[in-house]
Design an enzyme around this catalytic site. Structure first.
Site, PDB file in Angstrom:
ATOM      1  N   ASP A 304      -0.932  -3.525  -4.347  1.00  0.00           N
ATOM      2  CA  ASP A 304      -2.010  -3.009  -5.195  1.00  0.00           C
ATOM      3  C   ASP A 304      -2.457  -4.026  -6.253  1.00  0.00           C
ATOM      4  O   ASP A 304      -1.615  -4.652  -6.914  1.00  0.00           O
ATOM      5  CB  ASP A 304      -1.478  -1.748  -5.898  1.00  0.00           C
ATOM      6  N   GLU A 368       8.150  -5.541  13.136  1.00  0.00           N
ATOM      7  CA  GLU A 368       7.608  -6.479  12.166  1.00  0.00           C
ATOM      8  C   GLU A 368       7.181  -5.694  10.930  1.00  0.00           C
ATOM      9  O   GLU A 368       6.616  -4.614  11.040  1.00  0.00           O
ATOM     10  CB  GLU A 368       6.376  -7.218  12.719  1.00  0.00           C
TER      11      GLU A 368
HETATM   12  C1  GLC Z   1      -5.885  -0.067  -7.379  1.00  0.00           C
HETATM   13  C2  GLC Z   1      -5.899   1.332  -6.848  1.00  0.00           C
HETATM   14  C3  GLC Z   1      -6.528   2.221  -7.854  1.00  0.00           C
HETATM   15  C4  GLC Z   1      -5.706   2.173  -9.101  1.00  0.00           C
HETATM   16  C5  GLC Z   1      -5.561   0.754  -9.592  1.00  0.00           C
HETATM   17  C6  GLC Z   1      -4.526   0.638 -10.640  1.00  0.00           C
HETATM   18  O1  GLC Z   1      -7.148  -0.590  -7.515  1.00  0.00           O
HETATM   19  O2  GLC Z   1      -6.561   1.364  -5.624  1.00  0.00           O
HETATM   20  O3  GLC Z   1      -6.618   3.528  -7.398  1.00  0.00           O
HETATM   21  O4  GLC Z   1      -6.297   2.954 -10.075  1.00  0.00           O
HETATM   22  O5  GLC Z   1      -5.171  -0.106  -8.567  1.00  0.00           O
HETATM   23  O6  GLC Z   1      -3.256   0.730 -10.096  1.00  0.00           O
END
Ligand code: GLC
Ligand code: MG
Length: 679
Positions: A304, A368
């Site tokens: 993320d 994997e």
């Molecule tokens: C990413 C996620 C989003 C979240 C952000 C902070 O962009 O997709 O939903 O709010 O990260 O973690």
């Protein structure tokens, strides 16, 4: 019968009273002498032995002398030699064959290449306990949905323990499950159930920040030694942030903490303090979390918000996009160029490191572990492509390709071509493409593009080369929902930016709460009323023109048809109305031509494309049509229609139009043996 041979006065009795004349002790002088003699007078000796043993036939356990006597005869020797050379020849032939097979075998596609990735937003997928919020047990109940859709890779948005300020993207404990979603046991059961059904589980991994409730932050804000520098702390006074940096969710990205008397950085909510990735202890802790879940058996991670992980330490103001804007009003992400907070030097070292850790679990074929990076880089696509890594230092298997998300903003077929080509022409050679048309941060296609385009967009998604990602509900064409009480923190800052509308509960059937939940008190977000009539899984099942059935057909075709699975992509036509491309594979006559119409009704004349046959057969049309085939000089499509045509040709388009074509994981087909080979 008994034969005796003297040896130092001793003799060895064999079975049936036969003495082993071959067995001689080294100290046997007589025997040493006789063997020396044999060296010089071999034939004499042989002759003597022949005489000695003529009365016997070969038998099991016969002495060496007898054995030699017979084995030297041509009728034993010749077959023996033939067999010997035959064995050598066969071994060499097998070796050569093995080397050829290895050298010619194309790489097998991994599970994350052969299946679409399906994103579950767990709050909204299925609620098993009637509290109006989806949970892990709910997902277990619905696993058959994936078998139906022929999908094997499932990415589940965060279900870690969290105060839910950003609905799970604010993690309080990376090693625990939030009670709203269930327990760790539920997770273990979910993973086991998924693996039993051949499904892979991809988790969200959130490295940039934690929740302010995380114990690390609690220990950091009170200056506990080991945790002091776990976050980005800077001297400041209340109300006077150290620079102009702004958070993605709006306003300053600095928050004064009265406990520590300093400001901490948060690129998202103030309840999501940024971890300090310049601290080796943070790196170590975050790696530990990767191992924790991999050891449990998860199959991959979606990384993320990676571009936010490092910030410049000099803390200079970032340049304003509009230099004339009053600095006091700068409070939105796009008011600034993020030269000092996004994609800083050192970022890719962190990702490479994770890759190495992850790959230690990828030793078994079919197991994997997968890694995908999330980074919105807009026009700076080269930044996104960096996440593929290099030939020598791998990073993600792919970074998400978000560019098709911009199609609805300027919906026409030429734009679709441009966005496809933007990725294909910038992707490092030999890497695997991917396509995203929706996620929990963006509006649903039906709402942004219009319901009449959903099927064609899904057709585009599933017939391009590479991995498609589908956000839950897109397979039935769910629409954004109207939300009166905003839940999303981004929506609270700017109602137009609210992500709630695309996070509404999955519409399974036309029953209570669309079959999502038994709750009598409503669901965490409202459900779109269209669930009662046309937009739910149950009602669409079996209807060949429903979004669901077409998604399913395309997903199955994508797997079954080699040309769609790993063939060339070539652009054949693009104008404002129609984008047409073909998929073909060397050695395979069966190929596909796909047309998506994002403009006006069109009769496309492709008679100048000599590689196409005169007639093409309809394999799938998103709209009901009477024709079973089309002449190539008049292929009719109407607004919003997607048309998948099959044809047979032994001429390859890509051989004559290299600049219009791309291939990933190139392979050729040998029709005589029905196999793929490297070419
Ligand atoms: C990413 C996620 C989003 C979240 C952000 C902070 O962009 O997709 O939903 O709010 O990260 O973690
Ligand atoms: Mg629940």
């Amino acid at each position: 019968m008994s034969l005796k041979k003297k040896s130092n006065g001793n003799s060895v009795e064999l079975k049936e009273g036969i003495e082993n004349t071959g067995f001689q002790e080294e100290s046997d002088n007589e025997s040493v002498a006789s063997s020396k003699k044999r060296g010089s007078e071999g034939s004499v000796c042989m002759h003597k032995k022949e005489n000695e043993y003529t009365q016997i036939k070969p038998y099991a356990g016969m002495p060496k002398e007898v054995l030699l006597l017979y084995s030297r005869q041509a009728r034993y020797r010749v077959p023996r030699e033939i067999l010997f050379w035959l064995t050598i020849a066969c071994t060499l032939a097998l070796l050569a064959l093995t080397i050829t097979v290895i050298a010619l075998s194309p790489k097998c596609l991994s599970w994350w290449q052969s299946s679409p990735v399906y994103q579950i937003y767990p709050r909204s997928f299925k609620d098993s306990d009637g509290d109006g919020v989806g949970d892990l047990k709910g997902i277990i109940e619905k696993l058959d949905h994936f078998a139906y859709l022929n999908i094997k890779a499932i990415w589940i948005s965060p279900f870690y323990k969290s105060p839910m300020r950003d609905f799970g993207y604010d993690v309080e404990d990376f090693r625990d499950v939030d009670p709203i979603f269930g327990t760790m046991e539920d997770f273990d059961n979910l993973l086991a159930a998924m693996h039993n059904k051949g499904l892979k589980l991809i988790m969200d991994y959130i490295p940039n920040h934690t929740s302010d409730k995380h114990v690390w932050f609690q220990l950091s804000r009170n200056n506990t030694e080991r945790y002091k520098d776990f976050y980005v702390w800077v001297n400041c006074t209340e109300g006077n942030p150290p620079n102009n940096w702004v958070s993605v969710f709006g306003n300053s990205s600095w928050e004064y903490d009265p406990v520590r008397g300093q400001c901490y950085l948060h690129q998202f909510l103030k309840e999501q303090p940024d971890l300090n990735f310049r601290n080796p202890e943070v790196i170590k802790e975050m790696k530990g979390i990767i191992h924790f879940w991999l050891k449990k058996g998860v199959d991959g991670f979606r990384m993320d918000a990676v571009k936010h992980m490092l910030e410049a330490t000099h803390l200079r103001d970032e340049p304003q996009v509009d230099p004339d804007q009053d600095p006091a009003t700068v409070n939105k992400e796009f008011d600034l160029y993020h030269d000092y907070t996004y994609t800083q030097v050192g970022l890719h070292d962190i990702l490479r490191d994770w890759r190495v850790e992850i790959d230690t679990y990828s030793t078994e074929p079919g197991r994997e572990r997968f890694m995908v990076a999330e980074s919105y880089d807009y026009a700076e696509i080269e930044k996104t492509m960096m996440y593929y890594g290099t030939r020598f230092a791998k990073e993600a298997d792919f970074p998400f390709n978000f560019y098709l998300l911009y199609l609805p903003e300027m919906l026409n077929a030429y734009r679709a071509y441009q966005l496809v080509d933007f990725w294909m022409s910038n992707m490092p050679k030999g890497r695997w493409p991917n396509w995203v048309v929706g996620n929990h941060d963006k509006p649903r296609i039906t709402s942004s593009a219009g319901p009449q385009y959903v099927r064609a967009i899904n057709m585009l998604l599933l017939t391009l080369p590479g991995t498609p990602t589908t956000y839950y509900g897109e397979e039935i064409g769910m629409e954004n929902v109207n939300v009166t009480v905003i839940q999303d923190p981004f929506g609270k800052f700017d109602p137009n930016a609210s992500r709630d509308p695309s996070r509404s509960p999955m519409q399974w059937n036309s029953g209570l709460n669309a079959g999502f939940s038994d709750s009598k008190n409503g669901t965490w977000l409202p459900i779109h009323p269209n669930y009662e009539t046309t937009v739910n899984v149950e009602v669409q099942m079996g209807d060949p023109y429903s979004v669901l059935e077409q998604y399913r057909t395309l997903s199955i075709l994508r797997e079954k048809e080699l040309a769609l699975h790993r063939g060339w992509l070539c652009y054949v036509w693009k104008d404002l109305n129609v984008f047409a491309y073909l998929r073909e594979l060397d050695g395979l006559d069966r190929a596909f031509l796909i047309l998506v119409n994002f403009g006006q009704d069109t009769d496309l004349d492709l008679s100048s494309v000599k590689e196409l046959p005169d007639t093409l057969t309809v394999r799938l049309s998103t709209h009901p049509i009477e024709q079973k085939s089309f002449p190539k000089n008049a292929i009719r499509t109407t607004t919003g229609q997607g048309l998948l045509l099959q044809y047979s040709s032994n001429q390859r388009f890509h051989s004559n139009h290299a600049s219009e074509c791309y291939v990933a994981e190139k392979a050729c087909y040998l029709s005589t043996l029905g196999i793929l080979y490297k070419c």
